[in-house]
Motif scaffolding. Sequence first.
Motif, PDB file in Angstrom:
ATOM      1  N   THR A  83      -2.678  -1.109   5.971  1.00  0.00           N
ATOM      2  CA  THR A  83      -1.995  -0.108   5.643  1.00  0.00           C
ATOM      3  C   THR A  83      -0.413  -0.066   5.943  1.00  0.00           C
ATOM      4  O   THR A  83       0.413   0.324   5.202  1.00  0.00           O
ATOM      5  N   GLU A  86       1.413  -2.360   3.538  1.00  0.00           N
ATOM      6  CA  GLU A  86       1.661  -1.570   2.163  1.00  0.00           C
ATOM      7  C   GLU A  86       2.649  -0.528   2.405  1.00  0.00           C
ATOM      8  O   GLU A  86       3.579  -0.428   1.628  1.00  0.00           O
ATOM      9  N   SER A  89       6.251  -2.111   2.028  1.00  0.00           N
ATOM     10  CA  SER A  89       6.175  -2.925   0.893  1.00  0.00           C
ATOM     11  C   SER A  89       7.504  -3.054  -0.130  1.00  0.00           C
ATOM     12  O   SER A  89       7.560  -3.566  -1.133  1.00  0.00           O
ATOM     13  N   GLN A 231       7.014  -4.158  -4.368  1.00  0.00           N
ATOM     14  CA  GLN A 231       5.702  -3.392  -4.214  1.00  0.00           C
ATOM     15  C   GLN A 231       4.436  -3.822  -4.621  1.00  0.00           C
ATOM     16  O   GLN A 231       3.461  -3.568  -4.042  1.00  0.00           O
ATOM     17  N   GLN A 232       4.667  -3.693  -6.041  1.00  0.00           N
ATOM     18  CA  GLN A 232       3.364  -4.331  -6.899  1.00  0.00           C
ATOM     19  C   GLN A 232       2.689  -5.486  -6.307  1.00  0.00           C
ATOM     20  O   GLN A 232       1.575  -5.541  -6.517  1.00  0.00           O
ATOM     21  N   TYR A 235       0.751  -5.007  -3.177  1.00  0.00           N
ATOM     22  CA  TYR A 235      -0.646  -4.220  -3.435  1.00  0.00           C
ATOM     23  C   TYR A 235      -1.524  -5.178  -4.279  1.00  0.00           C
ATOM     24  O   TYR A 235      -2.717  -5.153  -3.990  1.00  0.00           O
ATOM     25  N   LYS A 236      -0.853  -6.242  -4.952  1.00  0.00           N
ATOM     26  CA  LYS A 236      -1.829  -7.293  -5.367  1.00  0.00           C
ATOM     27  C   LYS A 236      -2.427  -8.147  -4.497  1.00  0.00           C
ATOM     28  O   LYS A 236      -3.520  -8.438  -4.277  1.00  0.00           O
ATOM     29  N   THR A 238      -2.620  -7.194  -1.227  1.00  0.00           N
ATOM     30  CA  THR A 238      -3.768  -6.370  -0.241  1.00  0.00           C
ATOM     31  C   THR A 238      -4.916  -6.252  -1.102  1.00  0.00           C
ATOM     32  O   THR A 238      -6.198  -5.845  -0.423  1.00  0.00           O
ATOM     33  N   ASP A 239      -4.916  -5.995  -2.455  1.00  0.00           N
ATOM     34  CA  ASP A 239      -6.102  -5.988  -3.189  1.00  0.00           C
ATOM     35  C   ASP A 239      -7.184  -7.226  -3.037  1.00  0.00           C
ATOM     36  O   ASP A 239      -8.312  -7.336  -3.337  1.00  0.00           O
TER      37      ASP A 239
END
Length: 310
Positions: A83, A86, A89, A231-232, A235-236, A238-239
């Motif tokens: 978290t 993110e 990010s 940012q994108q 998140y990729k 952390t996915d």
Amino acid sequence: MFAQANYRKIENYKVFYGWAHHFPQDWMILRQFENEGKAYYMLLNPQTLATKIDERSFYEVKPMSITEARNYFRNTPYQKAITRAEKQSLSIQDAGIESGVPKETGISLTADLCPSHRPLDKRIFTDIFNEFKKVEQPVPVALSVTGIWMRQHPQDLEWLKQMQAKHEIYITWINHSFNHRVSLKAPLKENFLLEPGTDISYEVLETEKAMLKNGLLPSVFFRFPGLVSDQQLVYKITDFGLIPVGTDAWLAKGQQPQAGSIVLIHGNGNEPTGVNDFIKLLQSKTQSIAKKQWLLYDLRESVDEEFQGQ
């Protein structure tokens, strides 16, 4: 501390989330694959950030979506670290976790092994071992490794594995992408993993498979090539269940480490300045090291402590 097995015939390697239980520990499942007819999981201890590979049949299992898994483990240091990454990010350089909170004064050392035609800079490892062997053994170091580097430097990789086998160093292996492409001309927002057409799934999963085939245990950490992301992209990553790790002390850029710093040097022979600076830093700390007042911290423990009890 056991040697990691080599998985030579990996098939159906994929992201898989869930809860796995083997008394008394709850694990988070991150990956599943087959090797020579047996089914395996890559498992994460969300309290300590340690990973391991184990046979699927040993566990009581509940498959989950990523959202369910993150919610289930929401109060763990792992989920708090993801978290935090993110939330950090937005910057194009150095997103992710930049420092931990160790018990005493000291740092977590990370050395990047980007593709390079030069041999491994072995001074880093021999010098830290010689400096710390009286007070701390094995000495923890985190290595960000690329698939290309592993392919091009099998002897150097073997040398590092031997140091680990002899308990001289303990390595946390960080995923640093497979290809680590870089353009000298492209702007940052179209460079490194932000280069148009990049297959992020290949960059992440093929590196993990190459680690496993070489007998390395992938950690839960990821370092962006060039420390460049948006940012994108964060998140990729952390996915995939991975924690992006940055640095607040890139020595070759003149950034000075503080207590708890995640220090960055390049061990691939391309950055002698940073290595020289680190060796000077070690020499300046000789007395503090002898008194155990300045130590190297395991990146996992350093990050884990930062998020314990929050």
